[in-house]
Write an enzyme that holds these catalytic residues in place. Sequence first.
Site, PDB file in Angstrom:
ATOM      1  N   GLU A  79      -6.656  -7.111  -0.937  1.00 52.18           N
ATOM      2  CA  GLU A  79      -7.048  -6.910   0.462  1.00 52.18           C
ATOM      3  C   GLU A  79      -8.349  -6.135   0.533  1.00 52.18           C
ATOM      4  O   GLU A  79      -8.473  -5.068  -0.068  1.00 52.18           O
ATOM      5  CB  GLU A  79      -5.953  -6.146   1.215  1.00 52.18           C
ATOM      6  CG  GLU A  79      -6.292  -5.855   2.666  1.00 52.18           C
ATOM      7  CD  GLU A  79      -5.151  -5.130   3.384  1.00 52.18           C
ATOM      8  OE1 GLU A  79      -3.975  -5.521   3.172  1.00 52.18           O
ATOM      9  OE2 GLU A  79      -5.423  -4.186   4.131  1.00 52.18           O
TER      10      GLU A  79
ATOM     11  N   GLU B 277       0.814  -1.221   0.000  1.00 45.14           N
ATOM     12  CA  GLU B 277       0.000   0.000   0.000  1.00 45.14           C
ATOM     13  C   GLU B 277       0.845   1.267   0.000  1.00 45.14           C
ATOM     14  O   GLU B 277       1.065   1.874   1.048  1.00 45.14           O
ATOM     15  CB  GLU B 277      -0.945   0.019   1.211  1.00 45.14           C
ATOM     16  CG  GLU B 277      -2.054  -0.998   1.135  1.00 45.14           C
ATOM     17  CD  GLU B 277      -2.996  -0.910   2.327  1.00 45.14           C
ATOM     18  OE1 GLU B 277      -2.646  -0.254   3.322  1.00 45.14           O
ATOM     19  OE2 GLU B 277      -4.077  -1.519   2.260  1.00 45.14           O
TER      20      GLU B 277
END
Length: 558
Positions: free
Chosen positions: A288, A185
């Site tokens: 995710e 991320e």
Amino acid sequence: MVKNVKRTLISLAFMIAMIVAIIPKATVTAASSDYSHLVGNSDVKKPSVGGNLQVLDKNGIMTLCGKDGNPIQLRGMSTHGLQWFPAVINNNAFAALSKDWEANVIRLAMYVAEDGYASNPSVKQSVINGINYAIANDLYVIVDWHMINPGNPNNSIYSGAQNFFNEISDLYPNNKNIIYELCNEPNGENGGVSNDAAGWAEVKAYAAPIIKLLRSKGNENLIIVGSPFWSQRPDLAADNPIDDKNTMYSVHFYSGTNPVSNVDTNRNNAMSNVRYALEHGVGVFATEWGTSLATGTTGPYLAKADAWLDFLNANNISWCNFSLCNKNEVASALNSSTSFDPGYDNVWSQSELTTSGQYVRARIKGIYYATPDDPMPNKPQPPIDFSSGFWDFNDGTTQGFGINADSPITSIMIQNANNALELRGLNTYGSNDLSENNFWANTRLSADVWGQSINIYGDTKLTMDVISPSPTNVSIAAIPQSTSNGWANPTRAVRVSANNFIAQSDGTYKAALTITLDDSPNFKSISADSNDSIVTNMILFVGASSDDISLDNIKFTK
């Protein structure tokens, strides 16, 4: 993703998205409650069938495909940080995901900072063990270089990336099971990357040499690359993609934080950015997502999750839920007291799962799940095959059975498993009265969405098979219903005891339970009614001293 350091920015992003939602021509709309792509998982193939993964153009959309060139969807779970929760790496857990959950992918979240690989390189062994368990249990496995804070993958703390991926690819050269996720991320934390084209350029500059390294060694594995703003900007990658035919781009979302969108023009909306990416020539993988807020708290927001999953499934986008963990937070799939090792039977009971875990398991399997904020009657129903003339459950459905609206216990799980009606959580949720007369305290099932009928004129027995993982005690009372005979209280519940169960070749135990005319006044009335002997519904009161049983071959006989 569930980390304190990002709560402020995520909350700010959500407020921006909500503001944008009221601007004309950029409306963020909710999906219908009738989600047509939640049931079924025919494209969810294991590595033994799907083989080496490849990204191919299917009707103008870059789509994940198997070795045969046909679309394949991966559905599964992500671990939490392996430096904190290494116990999840065990064979029984992976077997449970593969067999009971019917998942075909596991994501190994190896944090680099935050006491992870950079300061504790031994966590790499957990990844290696996880890869071995995944291969042994026929799962694809995502090797996740999990970077969050600092938010720039080029930061010096992440300098070991090339060596790490080089080592893993040496251990598993071009292995069909393995997927590489190069940066979890990217974000703006602590000198991170900006939420724009320049930020993506920094991510691309980091990822391209690693991809080149892997390809130069002959590894054709699928590679996934994150994007700015905690992997919510795959649209930026679509405008400046990496030159590699087998690379996809991740999207991360949490159903309580990230609203759905029906447009591709809202750059403050993650789903809108996915739509844009697909329409502009790159493939997307949801490595995710969670049922809570992005903090891991509050919720679960299951109807909103359904809207997201309906979108992903409809577009053949693969996904992993965060997380297979017993951390005390809404996003976890396991209760805080649940062991990471489900035991020799490779099954976590429903009572060992959180609401989120029960929900995600059902969505991976592609079976019905009644969410509190979106009840099952609104779900599309598959056709029921009742050609046998009795409830044999051989069509893979529950053949109309569900929790009765007046049931005193509603938390148990009902599903078709192994072509039988499986009930889970009976003892845990208090459906365990075995007396003849207090069946009212037990959970109540009914087949009132069955839509079929049976003529029982002259029948004298209602029989059924009771199946259990081990000998147990079970009590069942029944009320067949017809148009003329809607209700008459059962006289008693009928019981089978542990010593009535006989071992079966598949390792289960089975007992026969018989309800007579004297046990059920409604049964007696309907079977003697020459004008209306047609059963249109069945109500069953079920109690057991164990958590899990199955019912099969429910039939009326002479």
